[in-house]
Design an enzyme around this catalytic site. Structure first.
Site: not given
Ligand code: IPE
Ligand code: IPE
Ligand code: MG
Length: 243
Positions: A25, A73
């Site tokens: 993340d 997602n």
């Molecule tokens: C969790 O991250 C999913 C992945 C890293 C693939 P998210 O960014 O989607 O999670 P939330 O929304 O902060 O809980």
């Molecule tokens: C995790 O990074 C990757 C996926 C969920 C695909 P994020 O895209 O959630 O990154 P932040 O949390 O917005 O920084």
């Molecule tokens: Mg995220």
């Protein structure tokens, strides 16, 4: 820290984790900080994943399970989802090319049905062709949700004619089958939640949260996470070794 140092631990402490799970993340925030589009963050995140997989293999970690795309997602803007899909495709093509060099078994956890046929084909090819390697296994969670996994497990168990059930039997219906549960969960990116990841398998995992964003989570950060794990006292509900 060298692999040797990480292997050497004080008596009573856990050794090297057999299985590490990572919620990758912070890609979006990494890009935002640099004034770049979110997709640039995902691209940097994919590089970080490649390095992490190699480092874990070098350390002797048997299983690495990464959260790459959740069942939730899909809510993201269409162009971001499309960007992630094309990065996945690029990663899988590269993995297929490097199979013999890397010698890692690749498994995908999650329902591939909503993905484009070409991407599904690449996923299946990677899984099939890498299944000959037994030294290290990387599990990539795509369109993965922990609750979805449990519901699917229950459906598959019912479709099998409801065999006698205990925790091990039910666990065998999860995407990973009978692989050991993660010993260590790492969540970079500053959030302190599980976000529907491995709800069944994380029952007794040690949790490590870090503010470092995933694209910056390098070998040093892995060493820190593993060192923190090695100072934990894993009791599993018992009184522990030094009581
Ligand atoms: C969790 O991250 C999913 C992945 C890293 C693939 P998210 O960014 O989607 O999670 P939330 O929304 O902060 O809980
Ligand atoms: C995790 O990074 C990757 C996926 C969920 C695909 P994020 O895209 O959630 O990154 P932040 O949390 O917005 O920084
Ligand atoms: Mg995220």
């Amino acid at each position: 820290m060298s692999a040797q140092t990480l292997h050497k631990v004080a008596g009573g402490s856990p050794g090297l984790p057999r299985h590490i799970a990572v919620i990758m993340d912070g890609n979006g925030r990494w890009a935002k900080k640099r004034g770049l589009p979110r997709t640039a963050g995902h691209s940097a995140g994919a590089d970080s994943f490649r390095k992490a997989a190699r480092y874990c293999q070098k350390l002797g970690i048997e299983y690495l399970t990464v959260y790459a795309f959740s069942t939730e997602n899909w809510k993201r803007p269409a162009d971001e989802v499309a960007g992630i899909m094309s990065l996945l495709e690029r990663y899988l093509r590269q993995a297929l090319r490097d199979l013999e060099k890397e010698k890692v078994r690749i498994c995908i956890f999650g329902d591939l049905a909503p993905f484009a046929p070409e991407l599904q084909k690449l996923c299946r090819e990677c899984m099939e062709r890498s299944s000959v390697y037994t030294g290290a296994q990387v599990n990539i969670c795509l369109n993965y949700g922990g609750r979805d996994e449990i519901v699917r497990a229950a459906k598959r168990w019912a479709a099998d004619g409801c065999p006698e059930l205990d925790e091990d039997v039910f666990g065998g219906y999860m995407w990973g089958g009978s692989i050991p549960d993660p010993d260590l969960l790492i969540r970079p990116g500053g959030e302190m939640r599980i976000s529907n990841f491995l709800l069944w398998e994380l029952a007794y995992a040690e949790m490590y949260f870090s503010d470092v964003l995933w694209p910056d989570f390098d070998e040093r950060e892995f060493d820190k996470a593993i060192a923190a794990y090695q100072h934990r006292n894993r009791r599993y509900g018992d009184v522990g070794e030094n009581e």
